[in-house]
Motif scaffolding. Structure first.
Motif, PDB file in Angstrom:
ATOM      1  N   VAL A 122      77.976  27.842  -3.228  1.00 50.79           N
ATOM      2  CA  VAL A 122      77.786  26.477  -3.725  1.00 50.79           C
ATOM      3  C   VAL A 122      78.595  25.483  -2.896  1.00 50.79           C
ATOM      4  N   ILE A 123      77.963  24.351  -2.603  1.00 49.73           N
ATOM      5  CA  ILE A 123      78.638  23.241  -1.908  1.00 49.73           C
ATOM      6  C   ILE A 123      78.743  22.072  -2.881  1.00 49.73           C
ATOM      7  N   VAL A 124      79.929  21.502  -3.028  1.00 46.16           N
ATOM      8  CA  VAL A 124      80.141  20.326  -3.873  1.00 46.16           C
ATOM      9  C   VAL A 124      80.455  19.138  -2.972  1.00 46.16           C
ATOM     10  N   ILE A 125      79.700  18.067  -3.122  1.00 50.27           N
ATOM     11  CA  ILE A 125      79.938  16.851  -2.334  1.00 50.27           C
ATOM     12  C   ILE A 125      80.705  15.860  -3.194  1.00 50.27           C
ATOM     13  N   GLY A 126      81.919  15.512  -2.775  1.00 45.32           N
ATOM     14  CA  GLY A 126      82.726  14.563  -3.530  1.00 45.32           C
ATOM     15  C   GLY A 126      84.187  14.949  -3.522  1.00 45.32           C
ATOM     16  N   GLY A 127      85.056  13.954  -3.737  1.00 43.14           N
ATOM     17  CA  GLY A 127      86.485  14.230  -3.703  1.00 43.14           C
ATOM     18  C   GLY A 127      87.239  13.792  -4.931  1.00 43.14           C
ATOM     19  N   ARG A 165      84.421  14.771   6.026  1.00 43.84           N
ATOM     20  CA  ARG A 165      83.061  15.059   6.462  1.00 43.84           C
ATOM     21  C   ARG A 165      82.082  14.277   5.591  1.00 43.84           C
ATOM     22  N   GLY A 166      81.055  13.732   6.206  1.00 44.95           N
ATOM     23  CA  GLY A 166      80.019  13.013   5.483  1.00 44.95           C
ATOM     24  C   GLY A 166      78.715  13.783   5.506  1.00 44.95           C
ATOM     25  N   PRO A 167      77.969  13.835   4.384  1.00 39.74           N
ATOM     26  CA  PRO A 167      76.693  14.563   4.362  1.00 39.74           C
ATOM     27  C   PRO A 167      75.655  13.863   5.232  1.00 39.74           C
ATOM     28  N   LYS A 168      74.914  14.651   5.984  1.00 36.11           N
ATOM     29  CA  LYS A 168      73.880  14.115   6.877  1.00 36.11           C
ATOM     30  C   LYS A 168      72.487  14.582   6.470  1.00 36.11           C
ATOM     31  N   GLU A 169      72.376  15.871   6.104  1.00 35.58           N
ATOM     32  CA  GLU A 169      71.056  16.407   5.773  1.00 35.58           C
ATOM     33  C   GLU A 169      71.208  17.723   5.020  1.00 35.58           C
ATOM     34  N   VAL A 170      70.369  17.895   3.989  1.00 38.18           N
ATOM     35  CA  VAL A 170      70.281  19.181   3.301  1.00 38.18           C
ATOM     36  C   VAL A 170      69.385  20.085   4.137  1.00 38.18           C
ATOM     37  N   LEU A 171      69.908  21.221   4.540  1.00 33.99           N
ATOM     38  CA  LEU A 171      69.183  22.123   5.447  1.00 33.99           C
ATOM     39  C   LEU A 171      68.345  23.114   4.640  1.00 33.99           C
ATOM     40  N   LEU A 172      67.068  23.208   4.991  1.00 31.41           N
ATOM     41  CA  LEU A 172      66.125  24.040   4.251  1.00 31.41           C
ATOM     42  C   LEU A 172      65.435  25.040   5.177  1.00 31.41           C
ATOM     43  N   GLY A 196      72.166  25.315   3.703  1.00 35.41           N
ATOM     44  CA  GLY A 196      73.381  24.649   4.158  1.00 35.41           C
ATOM     45  C   GLY A 196      73.295  23.139   4.078  1.00 35.41           C
ATOM     46  N   LEU A 197      74.387  22.498   4.486  1.00 37.79           N
ATOM     47  CA  LEU A 197      74.484  21.041   4.514  1.00 37.79           C
ATOM     48  C   LEU A 197      75.001  20.616   5.882  1.00 37.79           C
ATOM     49  N   LYS A 198      74.203  19.817   6.584  1.00 38.84           N
ATOM     50  CA  LYS A 198      74.652  19.284   7.868  1.00 38.84           C
ATOM     51  C   LYS A 198      75.578  18.100   7.590  1.00 38.84           C
ATOM     52  N   THR A 199      76.748  18.086   8.226  1.00 40.30           N
ATOM     53  CA  THR A 199      77.723  17.013   8.008  1.00 40.30           C
ATOM     54  C   THR A 199      78.149  16.402   9.333  1.00 40.30           C
ATOM     55  N   ILE A 200      78.660  15.172   9.238  1.00 35.64           N
ATOM     56  CA  ILE A 200      79.238  14.483  10.391  1.00 35.64           C
ATOM     57  C   ILE A 200      80.666  14.081  10.058  1.00 35.64           C
ATOM     58  N   ALA A 201      81.452  13.873  11.072  1.00 32.09           N
ATOM     59  CA  ALA A 201      82.856  13.514  10.866  1.00 32.09           C
ATOM     60  C   ALA A 201      82.969  12.103  10.296  1.00 32.09           C
ATOM     61  N   SER A 258      78.486  12.206  16.740  1.00 28.54           N
ATOM     62  CA  SER A 258      78.495  13.301  17.719  1.00 28.54           C
ATOM     63  C   SER A 258      79.221  14.540  17.212  1.00 28.54           C
ATOM     64  N   ASP A 259      80.014  14.370  16.146  1.00 29.89           N
ATOM     65  CA  ASP A 259      80.777  15.488  15.589  1.00 29.89           C
ATOM     66  C   ASP A 259      79.994  16.084  14.425  1.00 29.89           C
ATOM     67  N   LEU A 260      79.157  17.059  14.721  1.00 34.78           N
ATOM     68  CA  LEU A 260      78.291  17.688  13.725  1.00 34.78           C
ATOM     69  C   LEU A 260      78.790  19.082  13.376  1.00 34.78           C
ATOM     70  N   SER A 261      78.636  19.447  12.104  1.00 40.94           N
ATOM     71  CA  SER A 261      78.929  20.824  11.698  1.00 40.94           C
ATOM     72  C   SER A 261      78.122  21.146  10.455  1.00 40.94           C
ATOM     73  N   THR A 262      77.903  22.434  10.223  1.00 35.02           N
ATOM     74  CA  THR A 262      77.111  22.885   9.079  1.00 35.02           C
ATOM     75  C   THR A 262      77.998  23.650   8.110  1.00 35.02           C
ATOM     76  N   ILE A 263      77.881  23.295   6.851  1.00 37.49           N
ATOM     77  CA  ILE A 263      78.551  24.041   5.782  1.00 37.49           C
ATOM     78  C   ILE A 263      77.489  24.890   5.107  1.00 37.49           C
ATOM     79  N   GLU A 264      77.671  26.189   5.087  1.00 35.66           N
ATOM     80  CA  GLU A 264      76.662  27.090   4.546  1.00 35.66           C
ATOM     81  C   GLU A 264      76.742  27.160   3.029  1.00 35.66           C
TER      82      GLU A 264
END
Length: 609
Positions: free
Chosen positions: A425-430, A486-493, A500-505, A523-529
């Motif tokens: 599970v991924i939770v978006i928020g702080g 990290r900011g959410p960019k796209e829900v990966l399907l 996963g969730l594609k995020t940017i810095a 330019s700083d992309l990463s994926t959270i599975e």
């Protein structure tokens, strides 16, 4: 004593005395000649006004009553008073106890000890950093580890370790024992800075003093003068009072919240009902008030209106009263038993709570208006906010509040639909809601699958996250992983399923003016599975129950209802408070309910004149 010494004291004594008659004495011509005092000399006082909080502990401890707090014309921040200590050197014994107990370390003593004046008024002095003669004298006595008078370390409350508490939703903070509570209460210096910081201005020093004297009945009586939800606030209050505690300047602030909980845990519900209604009805008013929403603000308004003699009826859409306290806060933080205790006390005053009654569906606001003399809105934030990123409408993306509600219902009923929790599970928020969702989901995973895979990602850095620090640290202990900044960019399907969730810095959350204005590095992309995503970036109000005409007559500011200082809207009969006025915060909701009750009383008194 030798024979010779005896002769000196008898026969030779007068001769020695005559010899001294012609010896020139050592004389210091004051003030022409100045001789430096010892390094630790206790001379006149100096006080750093920027550090000083005006807490008055120096005045209270002074054994000669030589210190008086006087008002000063300065602007002070929250947690400080616009007063500073003045010293009466006609009384001062220079014992330095005021320096030893100073909560901020602002008060010290110098090696300056000479002051000559024909004006006795100059011996009553308001010290600042420049000293009595305004020439920045050499420093003398200051507190050290041997003269510390304050107990700076908090009595630690027992709680289950992370690896044990993650197995269940049982409340893991165990509460103070009698001995621990008394020891913690003994740390209070009765500065009263906490009173002003508390949204409901609870007389905190008085109920803490009751703990110290081992009289929880008296403590409960003090608490109920200003707070009808003490068992709740003793567990989940945002405890703004503790942020200004004067002990916290040099040590750990007093555990004000836990002491409130201790008092209420010792008292039986039947006794608390007696305290809450113990002849406190202000007057026998007549009138009917409708309250929409059984959350903190609505319950508080009902409590105080009942004490004023009004008939208060709460309309609640859920099966049980409590609002976010019941359906949003996990049981391991706020057990139903604590909330039920507070609600039972409020109902004992004659408050009627109509559950499973949705305004706008089961009954209209117009119908309520026709039957009641005034209406209070305390509907809270029931809608979640979405990130709006690509793919967020996919199956497997859920809002935090509905999920927390499902978890609470499932745990309460023990059967029915299980909460939809996957292996990862991924939770978006702080914020606190994000932490509640993450920690609740982790418990479901551990209980059902014996493993934990929960990740929290937020725009904020770990230092900036708005969640309570204790929630963040406890989450770490329970196995939750953090992906800050990290900011959410796209829900990966893949094949329609989340992987996963594609995020940017996120390089900045707030601008120079403190406004929410994030910046990103694309330019700083990463994926959270993960296979499930929970959005917990904030909540919003639901005003669907309000008729169009009423919406047009009242005012809104950034989605919140505009009210005056008594909670009154542009419509004289309509009042509001809680989340929909000041944002989500239980203790602010209690304060809003109290203020609105006063406003409603004034309004109805004016109508009946």
């Amino acid at each position: 004593m030798s024979i010779y010494d005896g002769l000196k004291k008898t026969f030779w004594g007068p001769t020695i005395a005559w010899k001294r008659l012609f010896t020139r004495p050592v004389t210091i011509k004051v003030p022409e000649v100045y001789r430096e005092a010892a390094e630790r000399y206790r001379g006149f006082h100096v006080n750093d006004w920027d550090k000083c909080s005006g807490c008055s502990t120096c005045s209270k401890i002074c054994p000669t009553d030589a210190i008086r707090m006087v008002p000063v014309d300065i602007t002070v921040e929250s947690g400080k008073k616009a007063q500073r200590p003045a010293i009466d050197y006609g009384r001062c014994s220079f014992c330095a106890m005021c320096v030893d107990i100073c909560t901020t370390g602002s008060l010290n003593m110098t090696r300056e000890y000479i002051h000559i004046s024909d004006d006795p008024g100059t011996f009553f002095f308001l010290p600042d950093e420049t000293g009595i003669h305004h020439d920045i004298p050499p420093m003398g006595y200051s507190r050290d580890e041997n003269s510390e008078l304050l107990d700076l370390e908090r009595v630690v409350m027992k709680e289950l370790p992370g690896e044990e508490r993650i197995d269940s939703f049982i409340e893991f903070v165990k509460g103070y024992s009698r001995e621990q509570a008394i020891a913690e209460a003994a740390r209070c210096v009765d500065c009263e800075l906490c009173v002003e910081a508390c949204p409901v201005n609870m007389d905190i020093p008085r109920y803490i003093e009751s703990v110290f004297h081992d009289d929880t009945e008296e403590g409960a009586n003090w608490i109920y003068k200003t707070n009808p939800l003490p068992s709740v606030c003793g567990r989940v209050c945002t405890h703004k009072c503790e942020t200004v505690c004067s002990i916290g300047n040099r040590g750990k602030p007093l555990a004000i919240r836990w002491l409130k909980r201790y008092i209420m845990d010792q008292e039986k519900t039947e006794d608390v009902i007696r305290y809450a209604s113990n002849g406190e009805v202000v007057k026998k008013a007549c009138g009917k008030v409708a309250i929409i929403g059984a959350g903190p603000a609505g319950l508080s308004a009902a409590y105080y209106l009942s004490l004023m003699g009004y008939s208060a009826t709460i309309f609640e859409s859920k099966a049980l009263a409590g609002g976010v306290m019941r359906y949003g806060i996990p049981r391991y933080r706020l057990p139903d038993e604590a909330l039920d205790k507070d609600i039972k006390v409020i109902e004992s005053l004659g408050v009627e709570i109509k559950c499973l009654t949705t305004v706008g569906k089961d009954v209209t606001l117009e119908e309520i208006r026709d039957e009641y003399d005034a209406v209070f809105l305390g509907t809270g934030f029931s809608k979640g906010r979405s990130t709006g990123v690509e793919g967020v409408d996919s199956e497997g993306v859920i809002m935090a509040i509905p999920l927390l509600e499902k978890i609470r219902d499932y745990l309460r009923q023990g059967d029915g639909e299980k909460p939809p929790v996957t292996d990862s599970v991924i939770v978006i928020g702080g914020g606190n809601v994000a932490m509640d969702a993450a920690r609740s989901v982790a418990r479901i995973q551990k209980m059902e699958r014996n493993h934990i895979d929960v990740k929290v990602t937020s725009l904020e850095s770990m230092e900036e996250m708005p969640a309570d620090l204790e929630e963040i640290l406890e989450g770490k202990e329970e196995g939750i992983k953090y992906f800050p900044s990290r900011g959410p960019k796209e829900v990966l399907l893949k094949d329609g399923k989340i992987y996963g969730l594609k995020t940017i810095a996120c390089t900045r959350v707030f601008d120079d003016d403190g406004r929410f204005n994030p910046r990103f590095d694309e330019s700083d992309l990463s994926t959270i599975e993960g296979t499930m995503i929970i959005e917990a970036i904030g909540q919003a109000p639901d005003y669907d129950f309000l008729p169009v005409e009423i919406k047009g007559e009242i005012q809104f500011i950034r989605g919140r209802i505009l009210v005056n200082e008594k909670g009154q809207t542009a419509l004289a009969w309509l009042f509001a408070g809680g989340d929909i006025v000041n944002g989500p915060d239980i203790i602010h909701g209690v304060a809003d309910g109290h203020r609105a009750a006063i406003g409603i009383d004034e309004f109805l008194a004016g109508v009946k004149k």
